[in-house]
Design an enzyme around this catalytic site. Structure first.
Site, PDB file in Angstrom:
ATOM      1  N   LYS A  13       0.828  -1.209   0.000  1.00 13.03           N
ATOM      2  CA  LYS A  13       0.000   0.000   0.000  1.00 13.03           C
ATOM      3  C   LYS A  13       0.864   1.262   0.000  1.00 13.03           C
ATOM      4  CE  LYS A  13      -2.082  -0.922   3.937  1.00 13.03           C
ATOM      5  NZ  LYS A  13      -1.317  -2.112   4.385  1.00 13.03           N
ATOM      6  N   ARG A  88      -8.424   1.209  10.205  1.00 11.01           N
ATOM      7  CA  ARG A  88      -7.966  -0.146  10.491  1.00 11.01           C
ATOM      8  C   ARG A  88      -8.935  -0.892  11.395  1.00 11.01           C
ATOM      9  NH1 ARG A  88      -2.187   0.760   9.564  1.00 11.01           N
ATOM     10  NH2 ARG A  88      -0.977  -1.107   9.952  1.00 11.01           N
ATOM     11  N   ARG A 127      12.452  -5.911   4.366  1.00  8.07           N
ATOM     12  CA  ARG A 127      12.365  -4.475   4.057  1.00  8.07           C
ATOM     13  C   ARG A 127      13.456  -3.673   4.761  1.00  8.07           C
ATOM     14  NH1 ARG A 127       6.769  -1.381   4.834  1.00  8.07           N
ATOM     15  NH2 ARG A 127       6.899  -2.102   6.986  1.00  8.07           N
ATOM     16  N   ARG A 160      12.868  -1.340  10.236  1.00  9.24           N
ATOM     17  CA  ARG A 160      11.878  -0.854  11.197  1.00  9.24           C
ATOM     18  C   ARG A 160      11.819  -1.811  12.377  1.00  9.24           C
ATOM     19  NH1 ARG A 160       6.331   0.641   8.090  1.00  9.24           N
ATOM     20  NH2 ARG A 160       5.525  -0.561   9.830  1.00  9.24           N
ATOM     21  N   ARG A 171       1.338  -8.542  13.694  1.00  3.46           N
ATOM     22  CA  ARG A 171       0.647  -7.535  12.880  1.00  3.46           C
ATOM     23  C   ARG A 171      -0.345  -8.194  11.930  1.00  3.46           C
ATOM     24  NH1 ARG A 171       5.867  -4.827  10.664  1.00  3.46           N
ATOM     25  NH2 ARG A 171       4.536  -3.733   9.194  1.00  3.46           N
TER      26      ARG A 171
HETATM   27  P1  ADP Z   1       2.048  -1.674   8.214  1.00  2.00           P
HETATM   28  O1  ADP Z   1       0.808  -1.429   7.419  1.00  2.00           O
HETATM   29  O2  ADP Z   1       3.180  -2.142   7.380  1.00  2.00           O
HETATM   30  O3  ADP Z   1       1.840  -2.475   9.467  1.00  2.00           O
HETATM   31  P2  ADP Z   1       2.033   1.085   9.152  1.00  2.00           P
HETATM   32  O4  ADP Z   1       3.153   2.006   8.950  1.00  2.00           O
HETATM   33  O5  ADP Z   1       0.743   1.362   8.462  1.00  2.00           O
HETATM   34  O6  ADP Z   1       2.614  -0.329   8.753  1.00  2.00           O
HETATM   35  O7  ADP Z   1       1.718   0.952  10.716  1.00  2.00           O
HETATM   36  C1  ADP Z   1       2.703   0.697  11.665  1.00  2.00           C
HETATM   37  C2  ADP Z   1       2.078   0.680  13.063  1.00  2.00           C
HETATM   38  O8  ADP Z   1       1.506   1.976  13.353  1.00  2.00           O
HETATM   39  C3  ADP Z   1       0.921  -0.293  13.253  1.00  2.00           C
HETATM   40  O9  ADP Z   1       1.370  -1.577  13.584  1.00  2.00           O
HETATM   41  C4  ADP Z   1       0.167   0.374  14.406  1.00  2.00           C
HETATM   42  O10 ADP Z   1       0.799   0.165  15.649  1.00  2.00           O
HETATM   43  C5  ADP Z   1       0.301   1.838  14.089  1.00  2.00           C
HETATM   44  N1  ADP Z   1      -0.811   2.324  13.245  1.00  2.00           N
HETATM   45  C6  ADP Z   1      -0.728   2.821  11.991  1.00  2.00           C
HETATM   46  N2  ADP Z   1      -1.934   3.150  11.512  1.00  2.00           N
HETATM   47  C7  ADP Z   1      -2.827   2.841  12.503  1.00  2.00           C
HETATM   48  C8  ADP Z   1      -4.240   2.939  12.625  1.00  2.00           C
HETATM   49  N3  ADP Z   1      -5.017   3.405  11.634  1.00  2.00           N
HETATM   50  N4  ADP Z   1      -4.807   2.514  13.785  1.00  2.00           N
HETATM   51  C9  ADP Z   1      -4.063   2.060  14.796  1.00  2.00           C
HETATM   52  N5  ADP Z   1      -2.733   1.928  14.752  1.00  2.00           N
HETATM   53  C10 ADP Z   1      -2.105   2.324  13.611  1.00  2.00           C
END
Ligand code: ADP
Ligand code: ZN
Length: 218
Positions: A13, A88, A127, A160, A171
């Protein structure tokens, strides 16, 4: 063009968002990026979020809904936006509907990146990210020319903290439990389009551009 990109971590994404924003000139709103910037800057928001992020758990709904609601008030979102990693949870989706009510018309399209866990795990654990410009690499699929160094800006690459295997597995589980229900939520509204997140970057970009042309979003 008001889009939501929905799919598991590792679906691509973020990568597609960067390309789509370049092509269509709309801002990329990634709650993950905003949270990581807050951690880096040592802001109270970052301190609160970090413990959740490091475990691969979701940051509380009120926090992320607040972030996005504020961001959507910025003028640059008037012509559209791409939401990446938000909503989410169903609660976040309802929060988004409410935030959009006053200021903008609703979401045009939700793109569901259906992705096999094997591909997602492989992408995430391999990554590497540039500390300086944020560009993403992969140790096997997209290695930098010089190990550990960004091709674009010469910055140092890092992994990361949530890209280790144990956290990646958590996750994916959190995604299945809390985010996957959004597939039904948006398909019920008639705005969900499914694509394969297993495709390569260029192939997927072509599929997406085709979808937008067909829907007359671009
Ligand atoms: P990925 O989709 O690869 O897991 P992101 O960068 O979108 O990575 O998210 C990393 C972390 O940030 C998530 O595991 C969560 O802890 C937090 N996070 C990001 N977006 C949200 C969201 N919309 N709601 C809750 N936590 C979020
Ligand atoms: Zn860089």
């Amino acid at each position: 063009m008001k889009l939501i990109l929905l799919g598991p971590p590792g679906a691509g994404k973020g990568t597609q968002s960067v390309e789509l924003c370049k092509r269509y000139g709309v801002p990329h709103i990634s709650t993950g990026d905003i949270l990581r910037q807050s951690v880096k800057a040592g802001l109270p928001l970052g301190l609160k979020a970090k413990s959740y992020m490091d475990k691969g758990e979701l940051v509380p709904d009120e926090v992320v809904i607040g972030i996005v609601a504020e961001r959507l008030k910025d003028k640059d979102t008037e012509k559209g936006f791409i939401l990446d990693g938000f909503p989410r949870t169903v609660k976040q989706a309802i929060g988004l509907d409410e935030a959009l009510k006053g200021i903008r018309s609703g979401i045009d399209m939700v793109i569901y990146f259906q992705t096999s866990p094997k591909v997602a795990i492989e992408r995430l654990t391999g990554r590497r990210v540039c500390k300086n410009c944020g560009f993403n690499y992969h140790i096997k699929n997209m290695p930098p020319k010089k190990e550990g160094i960004c091709d674009k800006c010469g910055g140092a690459l890092y992994q990361r903290p949530d890209d280790n295997e144990a956290t990646v597995l958590n996750r994916l589980k959190v995604y299945e439990d809390q985010t996957k229900p959004l597939v039904d939520y948006y398909s019920g509204k008639g705005i969900l389009k499914k694509v394969s997140g297993d495709l390569g970057v260029n192939d997927l970009f072509k599929v997406l551009s085709g979808l937008f042309a067909e829907a007359k979003l671009a």
